[in-house]
Every structure is written in structure tokens, then in C-alpha cells.
Scaffold this motif. Sequence first.
Motif, mmCIF file in Angstrom:
data_model
loop_
_atom_site.group_PDB
_atom_site.id
_atom_site.type_symbol
_atom_site.label_atom_id
_atom_site.label_comp_id
_atom_site.label_asym_id
_atom_site.label_seq_id
_atom_site.Cartn_x
_atom_site.Cartn_y
_atom_site.Cartn_z
ATOM 1 N N THR A 1 47.220 50.602 -7.998
ATOM 2 C CA THR A 1 46.957 51.211 -9.680
ATOM 3 C C THR A 1 47.516 50.015 -10.904
ATOM 4 O O THR A 1 48.039 49.747 -10.490
ATOM 5 N N GLY A 2 46.992 51.071 -11.348
ATOM 6 C CA GLY A 2 47.163 50.719 -12.857
ATOM 7 C C GLY A 2 48.917 50.414 -13.432
ATOM 8 O O GLY A 2 49.214 50.282 -14.277
ATOM 9 N N SER A 3 49.178 52.041 -12.968
ATOM 10 C CA SER A 3 50.537 52.569 -13.157
ATOM 11 C C SER A 3 51.641 51.792 -11.756
ATOM 12 O O SER A 3 51.950 52.693 -11.927
ATOM 13 N N SER A 4 51.235 50.930 -11.267
ATOM 14 C CA SER A 4 51.842 50.921 -9.782
ATOM 15 C C SER A 4 53.297 50.029 -10.150
ATOM 16 O O SER A 4 53.192 49.351 -10.802
ATOM 17 N N TYR A 5 54.317 49.932 -9.849
ATOM 18 C CA TYR A 5 55.194 48.935 -9.873
ATOM 19 C C TYR A 5 54.713 47.195 -9.708
ATOM 20 O O TYR A 5 54.999 46.776 -10.746
ATOM 21 N N LEU A 6 53.869 46.564 -8.900
ATOM 22 C CA LEU A 6 53.073 45.070 -9.716
ATOM 23 C C LEU A 6 52.456 44.899 -10.643
ATOM 24 O O LEU A 6 52.840 44.188 -10.765
ATOM 25 N N LEU B 1 49.653 48.140 10.923
ATOM 26 C CA LEU B 1 49.264 48.138 9.512
ATOM 27 C C LEU B 1 48.350 49.253 8.683
ATOM 28 O O LEU B 1 48.736 49.330 7.635
ATOM 29 N N VAL B 2 47.406 50.146 9.403
ATOM 30 C CA VAL B 2 47.751 51.444 8.642
ATOM 31 C C VAL B 2 48.429 52.060 8.166
ATOM 32 O O VAL B 2 48.229 52.635 7.504
ATOM 33 N N ARG B 3 49.576 52.306 8.937
ATOM 34 C CA ARG B 3 50.609 52.638 8.507
ATOM 35 C C ARG B 3 51.299 52.455 7.056
ATOM 36 O O ARG B 3 51.656 53.234 6.239
ATOM 37 N N ILE B 4 51.548 51.342 7.344
ATOM 38 C CA ILE B 4 52.165 50.633 5.887
ATOM 39 C C ILE B 4 51.594 50.448 4.257
ATOM 40 O O ILE B 4 50.557 49.707 3.762
ATOM 41 N N SER B 5 49.611 50.850 4.903
ATOM 42 C CA SER B 5 48.668 50.439 4.164
ATOM 43 C C SER B 5 49.025 51.608 2.710
ATOM 44 O O SER B 5 49.089 51.189 1.615
ATOM 45 N N GLY B 6 49.181 52.479 2.936
ATOM 46 C CA GLY B 6 49.465 53.689 1.823
ATOM 47 C C GLY B 6 50.692 52.969 0.942
ATOM 48 O O GLY B 6 50.640 53.445 -0.021
ATOM 49 N N LEU B 7 51.251 52.205 1.335
ATOM 50 C CA LEU B 7 52.977 51.983 0.823
ATOM 51 C C LEU B 7 52.786 50.787 -0.162
ATOM 52 O O LEU B 7 52.161 50.684 -1.106
ATOM 53 N N LEU B 8 51.405 49.460 0.653
ATOM 54 C CA LEU B 8 50.857 48.657 0.112
ATOM 55 C C LEU B 8 49.867 49.236 -1.424
ATOM 56 O O LEU B 8 49.713 48.413 -2.574
ATOM 57 N N GLU B 9 49.104 49.887 -1.248
ATOM 58 C CA GLU B 9 48.710 51.053 -1.658
ATOM 59 C C GLU B 9 49.416 50.825 -2.509
ATOM 60 O O GLU B 9 49.590 51.126 -4.277
ATOM 61 N N GLU B 10 50.666 51.529 -3.310
ATOM 62 C CA GLU B 10 51.159 52.605 -4.047
ATOM 63 C C GLU B 10 51.631 51.525 -4.535
ATOM 64 O O GLU B 10 52.009 51.496 -6.312
ATOM 65 N N ILE B 11 52.658 50.355 -4.388
ATOM 66 C CA ILE B 11 52.688 48.914 -5.001
ATOM 67 C C ILE B 11 51.613 48.202 -5.785
ATOM 68 O O ILE B 11 52.970 48.235 -6.921
#
Length: 97
Positions: A37-42, A24-34
Amino acid sequence: MTTLLTSLTALAALLFLAVVAVALVRISGLLEEIGGTGSSYLAKLRLGLRAIDRETSHLPAAAVPVNKGLADVAAGLTAVDATLGDLHEALSRQEDR
């Protein structure tokens, strides 16, 4: 023996939880990127879907008259099909003479 098995089970459970925590710690950065933020893919996907929803909101109201018109066209085409079928039979009989 029971104490040993209980200790090994508790150790295995702790090891499992540690592996899950590390993952979970390792993928949290990727989840934050997705989606963080307001400019994220999501966020971009959400804005695109909202635009599609806004642009197509009139379609349900327009579908009823269009369907009625298409039903009328279908009835007319059925009549044309019957007429052409009769014409084909008449021409076939005329050729046989």
C-alpha cells in the motif's frame, strides 16, 4: 521396487511443493503489509530515500573544489610540520648548551 521408489519420490516432491505453497500463502499477508500500500513501510522507505537523494544531489559537484582546497591545506600543514620540526631541533640544541 522401481515403481515404489518412483511413487515415493513423486509423493515427496508433491509434499515439498505443498509445504512451499502453504508457507507462501502464510507470508503473503506480511509481504502485502510491507510493500503493498501507499502507507506501507516500503513506500515510506522509498520516499525517505528519494528525499535523501534530492537533498544530497549537489554534493558530487561540490566535492571537487573542496578536495582541491583540502589538498592546499595539506600542503600548508606539511610546511608547518617541517618548520616546527626544525624549530624543535634548534630548541633542543639550545638547551644542550
